[in-house]
Design a protein around this motif. Structure first.
Motif, PDB file in Angstrom:
ATOM      1  N   LEU A 191      31.089  94.317  16.295  1.00  0.00           N
ATOM      2  CA  LEU A 191      30.398  94.298  17.589  1.00  0.00           C
ATOM      3  C   LEU A 191      29.424  95.466  17.661  1.00  0.00           C
ATOM      4  CD1 LEU A 191      29.834  93.385  20.463  1.00  0.00           C
ATOM      5  CD2 LEU A 191      31.934  94.559  21.197  1.00  0.00           C
ATOM      6  N   THR A 192      29.857  96.639  17.229  1.00  0.00           N
ATOM      7  CA  THR A 192      28.940  97.781  17.158  1.00  0.00           C
ATOM      8  C   THR A 192      27.761  97.448  16.258  1.00  0.00           C
ATOM      9  OG1 THR A 192      30.762  99.355  17.461  1.00  0.00           O
ATOM     10  CG2 THR A 192      28.720 100.217  16.532  1.00  0.00           C
ATOM     11  N   ASP A 193      28.037  96.821  15.121  1.00  0.00           N
ATOM     12  CA  ASP A 193      26.977  96.479  14.173  1.00  0.00           C
ATOM     13  C   ASP A 193      25.966  95.513  14.793  1.00  0.00           C
ATOM     14  OD1 ASP A 193      28.375  98.024  12.350  1.00  0.00           O
ATOM     15  OD2 ASP A 193      29.440  96.307  11.505  1.00  0.00           O
ATOM     16  N   THR A 194      26.462  94.506  15.504  1.00  0.00           N
ATOM     17  CA  THR A 194      25.569  93.532  16.138  1.00  0.00           C
ATOM     18  C   THR A 194      24.664  94.211  17.153  1.00  0.00           C
ATOM     19  OG1 THR A 194      27.204  91.769  15.838  1.00  0.00           O
ATOM     20  CG2 THR A 194      25.487  91.395  17.478  1.00  0.00           C
ATOM     21  N   TYR A 195      25.249  95.098  17.948  1.00  0.00           N
ATOM     22  CA  TYR A 195      24.461  95.842  18.935  1.00  0.00           C
ATOM     23  C   TYR A 195      23.432  96.732  18.246  1.00  0.00           C
ATOM     24  CZ  TYR A 195      23.346  99.411  22.431  1.00  0.00           C
ATOM     25  OH  TYR A 195      22.689 100.290  23.261  1.00  0.00           O
ATOM     26  N   LEU A 196      23.848  97.428  17.187  1.00  0.00           N
ATOM     27  CA  LEU A 196      22.921  98.298  16.463  1.00  0.00           C
ATOM     28  C   LEU A 196      21.748  97.509  15.900  1.00  0.00           C
ATOM     29  CD1 LEU A 196      25.329 100.678  14.483  1.00  0.00           C
ATOM     30  CD2 LEU A 196      23.857 101.277  16.419  1.00  0.00           C
ATOM     31  N   GLU A 197      22.020  96.313  15.394  1.00  0.00           N
ATOM     32  CA  GLU A 197      20.946  95.500  14.820  1.00  0.00           C
ATOM     33  C   GLU A 197      19.921  95.106  15.878  1.00  0.00           C
ATOM     34  OE1 GLU A 197      23.816  93.780  11.255  1.00  0.00           O
ATOM     35  OE2 GLU A 197      23.600  92.686  13.137  1.00  0.00           O
ATOM     36  N   MET A 198      20.383  94.826  17.086  1.00  0.00           N
ATOM     37  CA  MET A 198      19.448  94.530  18.174  1.00  0.00           C
ATOM     38  C   MET A 198      18.711  95.791  18.608  1.00  0.00           C
ATOM     39  SD  MET A 198      21.428  91.712  20.527  1.00  0.00           S
ATOM     40  CE  MET A 198      21.697  90.042  19.904  1.00  0.00           C
ATOM     41  N   ILE A 379      33.042 107.400  17.326  1.00  0.00           N
ATOM     42  CA  ILE A 379      31.868 106.957  18.087  1.00  0.00           C
ATOM     43  C   ILE A 379      31.853 105.443  18.202  1.00  0.00           C
ATOM     44  CG2 ILE A 379      29.348 106.733  17.962  1.00  0.00           C
ATOM     45  CD1 ILE A 379      29.287 109.571  16.819  1.00  0.00           C
ATOM     46  N   SER A 380      32.080 104.760  17.085  1.00  0.00           N
ATOM     47  CA  SER A 380      32.061 103.301  17.088  1.00  0.00           C
ATOM     48  C   SER A 380      33.148 102.732  17.990  1.00  0.00           C
ATOM     49  CB  SER A 380      32.231 102.767  15.663  1.00  0.00           C
ATOM     50  OG  SER A 380      32.230 101.354  15.658  1.00  0.00           O
ATOM     51  N   ALA A 381      34.326 103.342  17.976  1.00  0.00           N
ATOM     52  CA  ALA A 381      35.418 102.863  18.829  1.00  0.00           C
ATOM     53  C   ALA A 381      35.027 102.944  20.301  1.00  0.00           C
ATOM     54  CB  ALA A 381      36.679 103.677  18.565  1.00  0.00           C
ATOM     55  N   ALA A 382      34.362 104.030  20.683  1.00  0.00           N
ATOM     56  CA  ALA A 382      33.921 104.180  22.072  1.00  0.00           C
ATOM     57  C   ALA A 382      32.858 103.141  22.419  1.00  0.00           C
ATOM     58  CB  ALA A 382      33.372 105.587  22.290  1.00  0.00           C
ATOM     59  N   MET A 383      31.960 102.878  21.486  1.00  0.00           N
ATOM     60  CA  MET A 383      30.918 101.881  21.721  1.00  0.00           C
ATOM     61  C   MET A 383      31.514 100.484  21.840  1.00  0.00           C
ATOM     62  SD  MET A 383      27.884 103.287  19.175  1.00  0.00           S
ATOM     63  CE  MET A 383      26.737 101.970  19.616  1.00  0.00           C
ATOM     64  N   GLN A 384      32.470 100.167  20.990  1.00  0.00           N
ATOM     65  CA  GLN A 384      33.115  98.851  21.039  1.00  0.00           C
ATOM     66  C   GLN A 384      33.749  98.598  22.403  1.00  0.00           C
ATOM     67  OE1 GLN A 384      35.948  98.639  17.758  1.00  0.00           O
ATOM     68  NE2 GLN A 384      34.482  99.726  16.466  1.00  0.00           N
ATOM     69  N   THR A 385      34.414  99.615  22.936  1.00  0.00           N
ATOM     70  CA  THR A 385      35.090  99.471  24.226  1.00  0.00           C
ATOM     71  C   THR A 385      34.093  99.164  25.332  1.00  0.00           C
ATOM     72  OG1 THR A 385      36.861 100.977  23.545  1.00  0.00           O
ATOM     73  CG2 THR A 385      36.567 100.629  25.910  1.00  0.00           C
ATOM     74  N   ALA A 386      33.000  99.920  25.373  1.00  0.00           N
ATOM     75  CA  ALA A 386      31.998  99.723  26.426  1.00  0.00           C
ATOM     76  C   ALA A 386      31.258  98.398  26.258  1.00  0.00           C
ATOM     77  CB  ALA A 386      31.008 100.883  26.414  1.00  0.00           C
ATOM     78  N   ALA A 400      27.777 100.597  31.086  1.00  0.00           N
ATOM     79  CA  ALA A 400      28.220 100.581  29.688  1.00  0.00           C
ATOM     80  C   ALA A 400      27.429 101.581  28.853  1.00  0.00           C
ATOM     81  CB  ALA A 400      28.073  99.177  29.110  1.00  0.00           C
ATOM     82  N   VAL A 401      26.115 101.605  29.042  1.00  0.00           N
ATOM     83  CA  VAL A 401      25.277 102.548  28.294  1.00  0.00           C
ATOM     84  C   VAL A 401      25.613 103.982  28.688  1.00  0.00           C
ATOM     85  CG1 VAL A 401      22.917 103.350  27.898  1.00  0.00           C
ATOM     86  CG2 VAL A 401      23.414 100.895  27.939  1.00  0.00           C
ATOM     87  N   GLN A 402      25.806 104.201  29.992  1.00  0.00           N
ATOM     88  CA  GLN A 402      26.154 105.542  30.461  1.00  0.00           C
ATOM     89  C   GLN A 402      27.469 106.013  29.838  1.00  0.00           C
ATOM     90  OE1 GLN A 402      26.956 105.907  34.691  1.00  0.00           O
ATOM     91  NE2 GLN A 402      26.207 108.015  34.724  1.00  0.00           N
ATOM     92  N   ARG A 403      28.444 105.119  29.772  1.00  0.00           N
ATOM     93  CA  ARG A 403      29.730 105.474  29.160  1.00  0.00           C
ATOM     94  C   ARG A 403      29.563 105.806  27.683  1.00  0.00           C
ATOM     95  NH1 ARG A 403      34.476 101.304  31.252  1.00  0.00           N
ATOM     96  NH2 ARG A 403      34.261 101.668  33.501  1.00  0.00           N
TER      97      ARG A 403
END
Length: 414
Positions: A191-198, A379-386, A400-403
């Protein structure tokens, strides 16, 4: 006779003294099929290097299992493992802990140029090289060739094109179980990877060149809004929040989507004898925003040398062989692993078995490494949660971005 026996014993001791034993430890995924091929390739190394014997330790399970094992071994200053395969996201923490041997003295600029810049960046920590790419894994866009051809479409190059094509095809097919796009929406690394790609596909990033968090520069929010729009506009099902990597693969393989973001491993499965979409799947680079280059997450496995190894020279000769042309061709042809050497993608013998490699080369060349900081896993774990909470509709995109920004700054202490 006594003299002859003594001479034989002396010669035997010389041969034994010249033979070096090294241990190679790697994650085993694929069972005996993979293990037997690796054993055969290692046997070829031993035939070319009769003064080195290699003991292979296969670690079954997940990358997390191997990570736990390595951390335990390194923390104990264990010298029994000389060479190990490591995930692309581990070098920053391993290198800064002093667990990996720097490899700069073994390579020059020509050696490094044989690999993608993204791969080298991922294993270059504080200006020093700590691992050599062994084989890659990258994020891909899979698509139904039969459906795109039926409706007169070429593979989309922008996310807006993908949305439009998805709408036209799903509307035209009238199949209630056919979705436009599937991606990994569960709370996992993908999920982090998908977001990073966008995010990368619109010119954004998590960290700036100075290491400062820049996710709050507007593009972090725009990338999340793009991700959420896939669900809100009906391109992606709302249940995506619970779908992990192989769940999305199985759904696409069952004919339930036009497009899929997934990894390279899925290709062989899509073309297996039990696949509904066999012979109907194409591969393309991931879309991006108009005016920006495509970006795919770089995954894969690298070879590194234990900093406490007593046989570093022999270990390097093994790493050099396993990452050179002969071994790379064998792994590509026999296991369909994406070669780390760019030159192998055009090799006729490899392409005869895996013609899709020709389409994958542009994806590999444009792949990007995730933030190369020791704290990346946290870092990735925190991003996945948000991100997962936003996809589930539990929090707004802005929150979500703020978190994510607050959590990343806290983790990095910046």
């Amino acid at each position: 006779m006594v003299l002859t026996l003594a001479l034989c014993l002396n010669l035997s001791s010389v041969v034994t003294a010249q033979s070096t034993q090294i241990t190679f430890q790697m994650l085993l995924q694929g069972g005996d099929i993979v293990a037997n091929q690796i054993r055969d390739i290692v046997a070829q190394f031993e035939a070319k290097n009769p003064d080195i014997d290699v003991d292979i330790v296969f670690v079954p399970g997940t990358s997390g299992d191997l990570h736990t094992r390595l951390v335990t071994q390194f923390a104990a200053r264990d010298r029994t493992v000389d060479v190990m395969s490591i995930d692309v996201i581990w070098p920053p923490s391993f290198a800064r802990a002093g667990w990996l041997e720097p490899l700069d003295s073994y390579v020059d600029s020509e050696d490094v140029a044989r690999y993608t810049p993204g791969a080298i960046d991922a294993v270059t920590i504080d200006g020093r090289l700590y691992a050599i790419p062994w084989y890659y894994d990258v994020g891909l866009l899979y698509y139904r060739t039969d459906l795109l051809e039926k409706y007169g479409f070429e593979p989309p190059t922008t996310w807006d094109e993908l949305k439009a094509q998805s709408a036209a095809i799903t509307r035209g097919e009238g199949d209630p179980v056919l979705n436009g796009l599937l991606f990994q929406g569960a709370r996992i690394e993908a999920l982090t990877d998908t977001y990073l790609e966008m995010l990368w596909g619109m010119g954004g990033d998590v960290l700036g060149e100075n290491g400062r968090v820049i996710l709050d520069d507007g593009k972090g929010l725009a990338a999340l809004e793009l991700l959420l729009s896939m669900v809100n506009e009906g391109v992606t099902p709302r249940g995506i929040v619970e779908q992990a990597t192989d769940t999305t693969r199985l759904n696409f393989q069952a004919g339930r989507a036009v497009f899929l973001r997934n990894w390279t491993y899925a290709w062989a499965l899509f073309n297996g004898s039990d696949s509904t979409v066999r012979g109907k799947v194409g591969i393309s680079t991931l879309p991006s925003n108009a005016g920006y280059p495509t970006a795919s997450t770089l995954g894969g496995w690298f070879l590194a040398i234990n900093a406490t190894s007593d046989s570093k020279e022999a270990a390097w000769r093994f790493v050099e062989f396993m990452t050179d042309t002969q071994a790379q061709k064998l792994m590509g042809a026999r296991l369909s692993y994406l070669p780390s050497l760019l030159s192998v993608y055009g090799d006729p013998e490899v392409l005869d078995v895996n013609p899709q490699f020709q389409d994958l080369l542009p994806v590999v060349e444009s792949a990007r490494a995730r933030p190369a900081v020791p704290e990346y896993a946290e870092i990735s774990a925190a991003m996945q949660t948000a991100l997962n909470a936003a996809l589930a509709g539990q929090i707004r995109a802005e929150e979500a971005v703020q978190r994510m920004v607050q959590d990343i700054r806290r983790i990095l202490g910046r």
